[in-house]
Motif scaffolding. Structure first.
Motif, PDB file in Angstrom:
ATOM      1  N   MET A   8       0.817  -1.166   0.000  1.00  0.00           N
ATOM      2  CA  MET A   8       0.000   0.000   0.000  1.00  0.00           C
ATOM      3  C   MET A   8       0.872   1.245   0.000  1.00  0.00           C
ATOM      4  O   MET A   8       1.523   1.566   0.970  1.00  0.00           O
ATOM      5  CB  MET A   8      -0.835  -0.014   1.278  1.00  0.00           C
ATOM      6  N   ALA A   9       0.892   1.939  -1.052  1.00  0.00           N
ATOM      7  CA  ALA A   9       1.693   3.150  -1.149  1.00  0.00           C
ATOM      8  C   ALA A   9       0.807   4.347  -0.823  1.00  0.00           C
ATOM      9  O   ALA A   9      -0.237   4.537  -1.430  1.00  0.00           O
ATOM     10  CB  ALA A   9       2.279   3.283  -2.544  1.00  0.00           C
ATOM     11  N   THR A  10       1.244   5.140   0.116  1.00  0.00           N
ATOM     12  CA  THR A  10       0.450   6.304   0.522  1.00  0.00           C
ATOM     13  C   THR A  10       1.025   7.591  -0.053  1.00  0.00           C
ATOM     14  O   THR A  10       0.439   8.641   0.103  1.00  0.00           O
ATOM     15  CB  THR A  10       0.408   6.425   2.052  1.00  0.00           C
ATOM     16  N   GLY A  11       2.165   7.527  -0.645  1.00  0.00           N
ATOM     17  CA  GLY A  11       2.776   8.721  -1.181  1.00  0.00           C
ATOM     18  C   GLY A  11       3.717   9.388  -0.186  1.00  0.00           C
ATOM     19  O   GLY A  11       4.398  10.347  -0.507  1.00  0.00           O
ATOM     20  N   TRP A  12       3.756   8.901   1.031  1.00  0.00           N
ATOM     21  CA  TRP A  12       4.646   9.439   2.051  1.00  0.00           C
ATOM     22  C   TRP A  12       5.976   8.701   2.003  1.00  0.00           C
ATOM     23  O   TRP A  12       6.018   7.492   1.778  1.00  0.00           O
ATOM     24  CB  TRP A  12       4.053   9.276   3.449  1.00  0.00           C
ATOM     25  N   PRO A  13       7.064   9.421   2.217  1.00  0.00           N
ATOM     26  CA  PRO A  13       8.351   8.716   2.234  1.00  0.00           C
ATOM     27  C   PRO A  13       8.453   7.839   3.483  1.00  0.00           C
ATOM     28  O   PRO A  13       7.824   8.111   4.502  1.00  0.00           O
ATOM     29  CB  PRO A  13       9.385   9.844   2.278  1.00  0.00           C
ATOM     30  N   ALA A  14       9.224   6.814   3.359  1.00  0.00           N
ATOM     31  CA  ALA A  14       9.410   5.909   4.488  1.00  0.00           C
ATOM     32  C   ALA A  14      10.180   6.631   5.589  1.00  0.00           C
ATOM     33  O   ALA A  14      11.110   7.396   5.339  1.00  0.00           O
ATOM     34  CB  ALA A  14      10.178   4.672   4.047  1.00  0.00           C
ATOM     35  N   LEU A  15       9.743   6.423   6.820  1.00  0.00           N
ATOM     36  CA  LEU A  15      10.408   7.054   7.961  1.00  0.00           C
ATOM     37  C   LEU A  15      11.678   6.286   8.300  1.00  0.00           C
ATOM     38  O   LEU A  15      11.712   5.056   8.227  1.00  0.00           O
ATOM     39  CB  LEU A  15       9.484   7.071   9.176  1.00  0.00           C
ATOM     40  N   PRO A  16      12.718   7.016   8.666  1.00  0.00           N
ATOM     41  CA  PRO A  16      13.939   6.310   9.064  1.00  0.00           C
ATOM     42  C   PRO A  16      13.721   5.584  10.387  1.00  0.00           C
ATOM     43  O   PRO A  16      12.815   5.904  11.152  1.00  0.00           O
ATOM     44  CB  PRO A  16      14.972   7.427   9.218  1.00  0.00           C
ATOM     45  N   LYS A  17      14.567   4.630  10.678  1.00  0.00           N
ATOM     46  CA  LYS A  17      14.422   3.826  11.887  1.00  0.00           C
ATOM     47  C   LYS A  17      14.898   4.571  13.128  1.00  0.00           C
ATOM     48  O   LYS A  17      14.669   4.140  14.224  1.00  0.00           O
ATOM     49  CB  LYS A  17      15.183   2.515  11.742  1.00  0.00           C
ATOM     50  N   PHE A  18      15.554   5.680  12.967  1.00  0.00           N
ATOM     51  CA  PHE A  18      16.011   6.451  14.117  1.00  0.00           C
ATOM     52  C   PHE A  18      15.187   7.733  14.206  1.00  0.00           C
ATOM     53  O   PHE A  18      14.606   8.190  13.234  1.00  0.00           O
ATOM     54  CB  PHE A  18      17.509   6.777  13.998  1.00  0.00           C
ATOM     55  N   CYS A  19      15.158   8.292  15.359  1.00  0.00           N
ATOM     56  CA  CYS A  19      14.402   9.516  15.594  1.00  0.00           C
ATOM     57  C   CYS A  19      15.275  10.723  15.283  1.00  0.00           C
ATOM     58  O   CYS A  19      16.453  10.754  15.624  1.00  0.00           O
ATOM     59  CB  CYS A  19      13.932   9.563  17.049  1.00  0.00           C
ATOM     60  N   LEU A  20      14.712  11.716  14.634  1.00  0.00           N
ATOM     61  CA  LEU A  20      15.469  12.908  14.298  1.00  0.00           C
ATOM     62  C   LEU A  20      15.744  13.784  15.520  1.00  0.00           C
ATOM     63  O   LEU A  20      16.710  14.517  15.560  1.00  0.00           O
ATOM     64  CB  LEU A  20      14.732  13.718  13.237  1.00  0.00           C
ATOM     65  N   PHE A  21      14.867  13.720  16.511  1.00  0.00           N
ATOM     66  CA  PHE A  21      15.013  14.532  17.712  1.00  0.00           C
ATOM     67  C   PHE A  21      15.169  13.620  18.920  1.00  0.00           C
ATOM     68  O   PHE A  21      14.478  12.624  19.041  1.00  0.00           O
ATOM     69  CB  PHE A  21      13.786  15.421  17.925  1.00  0.00           C
ATOM     70  N   ASP A  22      16.082  13.991  19.778  1.00  0.00           N
ATOM     71  CA  ASP A  22      16.193  13.241  21.024  1.00  0.00           C
ATOM     72  C   ASP A  22      14.977  13.564  21.876  1.00  0.00           C
ATOM     73  O   ASP A  22      14.561  14.706  21.980  1.00  0.00           O
ATOM     74  CB  ASP A  22      17.462  13.635  21.800  1.00  0.00           C
ATOM     75  N   SER A  23      14.422  12.562  22.460  1.00  0.00           N
ATOM     76  CA  SER A  23      13.269  12.796  23.321  1.00  0.00           C
ATOM     77  C   SER A  23      13.581  12.294  24.719  1.00  0.00           C
ATOM     78  O   SER A  23      14.362  11.371  24.913  1.00  0.00           O
ATOM     79  CB  SER A  23      12.032  12.084  22.781  1.00  0.00           C
ATOM     80  N   GLN A  24      12.991  12.974  25.656  1.00  0.00           N
ATOM     81  CA  GLN A  24      13.121  12.535  27.037  1.00  0.00           C
ATOM     82  C   GLN A  24      11.791  12.798  27.714  1.00  0.00           C
ATOM     83  O   GLN A  24      11.082  13.741  27.367  1.00  0.00           O
ATOM     84  CB  GLN A  24      14.261  13.247  27.759  1.00  0.00           C
ATOM     85  N   PRO A  25      11.425  11.988  28.664  1.00  0.00           N
ATOM     86  CA  PRO A  25      10.130  12.163  29.320  1.00  0.00           C
ATOM     87  C   PRO A  25      10.112  13.435  30.162  1.00  0.00           C
ATOM     88  O   PRO A  25      11.145  13.875  30.665  1.00  0.00           O
ATOM     89  CB  PRO A  25       9.995  10.927  30.199  1.00  0.00           C
ATOM     90  N   PHE A  26       8.923  14.017  30.293  1.00  0.00           N
ATOM     91  CA  PHE A  26       8.757  15.195  31.128  1.00  0.00           C
ATOM     92  C   PHE A  26       8.864  14.786  32.587  1.00  0.00           C
ATOM     93  O   PHE A  26       8.232  13.838  33.033  1.00  0.00           O
ATOM     94  CB  PHE A  26       7.394  15.839  30.874  1.00  0.00           C
ATOM     95  N   VAL A  27       9.676  15.510  33.321  1.00  0.00           N
ATOM     96  CA  VAL A  27       9.832  15.254  34.742  1.00  0.00           C
ATOM     97  C   VAL A  27       9.275  16.457  35.495  1.00  0.00           C
ATOM     98  O   VAL A  27       9.810  17.560  35.384  1.00  0.00           O
ATOM     99  CB  VAL A  27      11.311  15.017  35.121  1.00  0.00           C
ATOM    100  N   ASP A  28       8.203  16.238  36.219  1.00  0.00           N
ATOM    101  CA  ASP A  28       7.581  17.316  36.984  1.00  0.00           C
ATOM    102  C   ASP A  28       8.432  17.604  38.215  1.00  0.00           C
ATOM    103  O   ASP A  28       8.688  16.709  39.016  1.00  0.00           O
ATOM    104  CB  ASP A  28       6.176  16.897  37.407  1.00  0.00           C
ATOM    105  N   PRO A  29       8.885  18.850  38.392  1.00  0.00           N
ATOM    106  CA  PRO A  29       9.729  19.163  39.545  1.00  0.00           C
ATOM    107  C   PRO A  29       8.966  19.128  40.871  1.00  0.00           C
ATOM    108  O   PRO A  29       9.573  19.076  41.932  1.00  0.00           O
ATOM    109  CB  PRO A  29      10.241  20.571  39.249  1.00  0.00           C
ATOM    110  N   ASP A  30       7.648  19.144  40.822  1.00  0.00           N
ATOM    111  CA  ASP A  30       6.842  19.144  42.039  1.00  0.00           C
ATOM    112  C   ASP A  30       5.672  18.168  41.887  1.00  0.00           C
ATOM    113  O   ASP A  30       4.512  18.567  41.898  1.00  0.00           O
ATOM    114  CB  ASP A  30       6.338  20.564  42.310  1.00  0.00           C
ATOM    115  N   PRO A  31       5.944  16.870  41.753  1.00  0.00           N
ATOM    116  CA  PRO A  31       4.871  15.933  41.449  1.00  0.00           C
ATOM    117  C   PRO A  31       3.857  15.756  42.575  1.00  0.00           C
ATOM    118  O   PRO A  31       2.723  15.370  42.332  1.00  0.00           O
ATOM    119  CB  PRO A  31       5.607  14.618  41.176  1.00  0.00           C
ATOM    120  N   TYR A  32       4.218  16.030  43.796  1.00  0.00           N
ATOM    121  CA  TYR A  32       3.309  15.815  44.921  1.00  0.00           C
ATOM    122  C   TYR A  32       2.794  17.114  45.523  1.00  0.00           C
ATOM    123  O   TYR A  32       2.229  17.120  46.607  1.00  0.00           O
ATOM    124  CB  TYR A  32       3.989  14.970  45.997  1.00  0.00           C
ATOM    125  N   GLY A  33       2.989  18.239  44.855  1.00  0.00           N
ATOM    126  CA  GLY A  33       2.473  19.510  45.335  1.00  0.00           C
ATOM    127  C   GLY A  33       3.121  19.979  46.621  1.00  0.00           C
ATOM    128  O   GLY A  33       2.471  20.574  47.463  1.00  0.00           O
TER     129      GLY A  33
END
Length: 92
Positions: A1-26
Motif C-alpha cells: 500500500m503506497a500512501t505517497g509518504w516517504p518511508a520514515l527512518p528507523k532512528f528519531c530525528l530529535f532526542d526525546s526525554q520524558p517530562f519530569v515534573d519538579p513538584d509531582p506531589y504539590g
C-alpha cells in the motif's frame, strides 16, 4: 500500500526525554488559587472571611502574585501573625 509518504527512518530525528515534573506531589506550590486560599485559612486557623478588609486584600494580591508555599507562608505570618485577637482566657 503506497500512501505517497516517504518511508520514515528507523532512528528519531530529535532526542526525546520524558517530562519530569519538579513538584509531582504539590510540596512546593499550590495547585491553584483556591488551594492557596484554603492553605492560608489553615495556616491562620480561621476562615478568610473573618479577616479585616485590608488583610483580605493583601491575601488576594499575594495569591494572585504567587502560589509558592514558602513565600505565602513567610508573607502571611509576617503580616498576620501578630493580629490575632486575644480570647477572654488570654486577656485575664
Amino acid at each position: 500500500m503506497a500512501t505517497g509518504w516517504p518511508a520514515l527512518p528507523k532512528f528519531c530525528l530529535f532526542d526525546s526525554q520524558p517530562f519530569v515534573d519538579p513538584d509531582p506531589y504539590g510540596q512546593f506550590t499550590y495547585q491553584g488559587r483556591l488551594d492557596a486560599l484554603r492553605g492560608i485559612a489553615d495556616l491562620l486557623c480561621k476562615p478568610l472571611a473573618r479577616l479585616a478588609e485590608d488583610d483580605l486584600a493583601f491575601v488576594n494580591a499575594l495569591v494572585d502574585r504567587t502560589l509558592d508555599k514558602t513565600i505565602i507562608k513567610q508573607e502571611v505570618t509576617a503580616r498576620l501573625s501578630g493580629k490575632r485577637p486575644a480570647t477572654k482566657e488570654e486577656s485575664n
